[in-house]
Write a protein that holds these residues in place. Sequence first.
Motif, PDB file in Angstrom:
ATOM      1  N   THR A  71       0.831  -1.209   0.000  1.00 50.11           N
ATOM      2  CA  THR A  71       0.000   0.000   0.000  1.00 50.11           C
ATOM      3  C   THR A  71       0.862   1.253   0.000  1.00 50.11           C
ATOM      4  N   GLU A  72       1.891   1.265   0.826  1.00 46.56           N
ATOM      5  CA  GLU A  72       2.779   2.427   0.889  1.00 46.56           C
ATOM      6  C   GLU A  72       3.472   2.663  -0.456  1.00 46.56           C
ATOM      7  N   LYS A  73       3.993   1.590  -1.054  1.00 45.58           N
ATOM      8  CA  LYS A  73       4.688   1.713  -2.337  1.00 45.58           C
ATOM      9  C   LYS A  73       3.723   2.119  -3.442  1.00 45.58           C
ATOM     10  N   LEU A  74       2.533   1.538  -3.432  1.00 45.63           N
ATOM     11  CA  LEU A  74       1.549   1.839  -4.470  1.00 45.63           C
ATOM     12  C   LEU A  74       1.108   3.290  -4.401  1.00 45.63           C
ATOM     13  N   THR A  75       0.898   3.790  -3.195  1.00 39.14           N
ATOM     14  CA  THR A  75       0.462   5.180  -3.017  1.00 39.14           C
ATOM     15  C   THR A  75       1.495   6.161  -3.570  1.00 39.14           C
ATOM     16  N   ILE A  98      -2.320   0.990   8.363  1.00 42.42           N
ATOM     17  CA  ILE A  98      -2.451   0.931   6.906  1.00 42.42           C
ATOM     18  C   ILE A  98      -3.140   2.178   6.345  1.00 42.42           C
ATOM     19  N   MET A  99      -3.974   2.851   7.164  1.00 41.79           N
ATOM     20  CA  MET A  99      -4.524   4.128   6.708  1.00 41.79           C
ATOM     21  C   MET A  99      -3.411   5.163   6.568  1.00 41.79           C
ATOM     22  N   ARG A 100      -2.444   5.113   7.466  1.00 37.93           N
ATOM     23  CA  ARG A 100      -1.313   6.031   7.363  1.00 37.93           C
ATOM     24  C   ARG A 100      -0.431   5.701   6.168  1.00 37.93           C
ATOM     25  N   LYS A 211      -3.662  11.051   6.498  1.00 38.94           N
ATOM     26  CA  LYS A 211      -2.896  10.979   5.250  1.00 38.94           C
ATOM     27  C   LYS A 211      -1.858  12.094   5.170  1.00 38.94           C
ATOM     28  N   GLU A 212      -2.218  13.295   5.642  1.00 38.30           N
ATOM     29  CA  GLU A 212      -1.325  14.445   5.514  1.00 38.30           C
ATOM     30  C   GLU A 212      -0.433  14.662   6.720  1.00 38.30           C
ATOM     31  N   GLY A 213      -0.491  13.755   7.707  1.00 42.79           N
ATOM     32  CA  GLY A 213       0.420  13.845   8.844  1.00 42.79           C
ATOM     33  C   GLY A 213       0.082  14.922   9.842  1.00 42.79           C
ATOM     34  N   LEU A 214      -1.185  15.319   9.933  1.00 46.25           N
ATOM     35  CA  LEU A 214      -1.576  16.353  10.889  1.00 46.25           C
ATOM     36  C   LEU A 214      -1.717  15.816  12.298  1.00 46.25           C
TER      37      LEU A 214
END
Length: 217
Positions: A71-75, A98-100, A211-214
């Motif tokens: 998932t990380e690589k695909l994103t 996995i959401m992160r 997703k944006e690290g907030l």
Amino acid sequence: MNNEKIKLALVDDHALMRKGLANLIEAFGNCTIVLEANNGEDLFQKLATQPAPDIVLMDIHMPGMNGYDATEKLTKAYPKIKVLVLTVIDHESAVIRIMRKGARGYLLKDTSPNELKRAITEIHQKGYFLNDIVGNKLINNLRELSEPEEGYALLTEREIEFLQHCCTDLSYREIAEKMCVSFRTVDGYRESCSEKLQVKSRIGFVTYAIKEGLVRL
């Protein structure tokens, strides 16, 4: 009205699971399976030569490259492809992790066909899908606020603070008290964030913040 079918890839190390899912999803009528893979490495090898899907249904535990890493690589490599996790794992840490990594939704394998169809459709149309169980797990576990990273010119500092408070179990009225503003002001933050981010629900705000690290988990 665009009648083009939603293109899907299935990534699961159990062949019978993939075949059963493929038959079920094709029967929905609005979807088509363009790719099947048994793990992350297999997925990326096939993406190099086969049509790219709109959505990848991703298992987590697989031999070789697992769902987290895939998932990380695909994103990063294919940002237009959205990941919907389909797994037997019902742990809060797995959902958040996995959401992160970039997943847009999370379903358990005992979900109903109608729920699966709704998840696929909403991710395709809105960019994300969270059911009540997963949404509650996220909200109940996002407690520690972090300083936002650079690159949020679109949002004001107070709007970012509002989004961070949305990642707790505070009500909107309690958020207003926390921010020392009126409820009407917080309602204004909600409306402006919704418009700027094209997000229509609090779960959408939580997804964006992760997703944006907030928020720091």
